[in-house]
Scaffold this motif. Sequence first.
Motif, PDB file in Angstrom:
ATOM      1  N   SER A  20       4.857  -0.925  13.428  1.00 45.33           N
ATOM      2  CA  SER A  20       4.237  -0.608  12.129  1.00 45.33           C
ATOM      3  C   SER A  20       5.272  -0.477  11.014  1.00 45.33           C
ATOM      4  O   SER A  20       4.910  -0.378   9.843  1.00 45.33           O
ATOM      5  CB  SER A  20       3.430   0.691  12.240  1.00 45.33           C
ATOM      6  N   LYS A  56      -2.550  -4.950  12.170  1.00 46.26           N
ATOM      7  CA  LYS A  56      -1.226  -5.496  12.491  1.00 46.26           C
ATOM      8  C   LYS A  56      -1.350  -6.973  12.843  1.00 46.26           C
ATOM      9  O   LYS A  56      -0.915  -7.444  13.909  1.00 46.26           O
ATOM     10  CB  LYS A  56      -0.559  -4.728  13.623  1.00 46.26           C
ATOM     11  N   SER A  82       4.463  -6.416   2.687  1.00 43.12           N
ATOM     12  CA  SER A  82       3.378  -5.541   3.142  1.00 43.12           C
ATOM     13  C   SER A  82       2.590  -4.918   2.002  1.00 43.12           C
ATOM     14  O   SER A  82       1.541  -4.313   2.225  1.00 43.12           O
ATOM     15  CB  SER A  82       3.938  -4.436   4.043  1.00 43.12           C
ATOM     16  N   ASP A  89       0.322 -11.489  15.744  1.00 41.48           N
ATOM     17  CA  ASP A  89       0.114 -10.044  15.847  1.00 41.48           C
ATOM     18  C   ASP A  89       1.459  -9.355  16.038  1.00 41.48           C
ATOM     19  O   ASP A  89       2.360  -9.917  16.659  1.00 41.48           O
ATOM     20  CB  ASP A  89      -0.800  -9.719  17.035  1.00 41.48           C
ATOM     21  N   TYR A  90       1.571  -8.155  15.515  1.00 45.92           N
ATOM     22  CA  TYR A  90       2.818  -7.421  15.684  1.00 45.92           C
ATOM     23  C   TYR A  90       2.528  -5.992  16.108  1.00 45.92           C
ATOM     24  O   TYR A  90       1.416  -5.487  15.922  1.00 45.92           O
ATOM     25  CB  TYR A  90       3.660  -7.466  14.399  1.00 45.92           C
ATOM     26  N   THR A  91       3.528  -5.374  16.701  1.00 45.66           N
ATOM     27  CA  THR A  91       3.313  -4.026  17.224  1.00 45.66           C
ATOM     28  C   THR A  91       4.063  -2.960  16.429  1.00 45.66           C
ATOM     29  O   THR A  91       3.659  -1.797  16.427  1.00 45.66           O
ATOM     30  CB  THR A  91       3.756  -3.935  18.697  1.00 45.66           C
ATOM     31  N   LYS A 107      -2.862  -5.176   7.534  1.00 47.16           N
ATOM     32  CA  LYS A 107      -1.921  -4.165   8.039  1.00 47.16           C
ATOM     33  C   LYS A 107      -2.580  -3.240   9.048  1.00 47.16           C
ATOM     34  O   LYS A 107      -1.961  -2.826  10.026  1.00 47.16           O
ATOM     35  CB  LYS A 107      -1.349  -3.352   6.871  1.00 47.16           C
TER      36      LYS A 107
END
Lengths: 111, 115
Positions: A28, A71, A52, A24-26, A68
């Motif tokens: 954007s 995320k 992306s 998971d990523y924060t 996306k």
Amino acid sequence: DQQVKQNSPSLSVQEGRISILNCDYTNSMFDYFLWYKKYPAEGPTFLISISSIKDKNEDGRFTVFLNKSAKHLSLHIVPSQPGDSAVYFCAASVRGQNFVFGPGTRLSVLP
Amino acid sequence: EAGVTQSPTHLIKTRGQQATLRCSPISGHTSVYWYQQALGLGLQFLLWYDEGEERNRGNFPPRFSGRQFPNYSSELNVNALELEDSALYLCASSLYSGLVSGELFFGEGSRLTVL
């Protein structure tokens, strides 16, 4: 503040079954994601990447999925083999700059 | 084609000393990244060099420094060594086009032990 998270420190899977590693990523702004595999006392080796603009990329037994809106990305390995046992790192970047790595997930494939 | 090479493979120092680690990127690659992997932890970003300039640095104190030479090789210097600097230091190179670069190619790492 950890921008790339891999919430499972370890995962055990039976040989021949599917391994699913999550990330998971924060941020954007991240638009390029990669997975690396690392054996002890060696440098990480590149596995697969995804831009992306895509939601899926496949290379042999390895498939990366990107969601996306959530995320979230995942790496699927099927079928899993004992040689796949290693630490897997997820990495993210903005336009190929500043690759940020997650803490890694140790995958153990049991024979 | 030679991969990313790092030297030394192992280095043992005592607290307060200085350590210098070296990295040669893949031929044609202009970007060099340095990462620290302490025992049991992930890869922590240290420094990024491209075309001889420092492009970004991670959340590390100023005693971690480096440079990139005209041939794109790079050096990482760690001054006033502390016990917690003991780690595997990984160098990676990529072909940075200014817009998007490919994946990072890593060396085998330099294991620094501080006693």
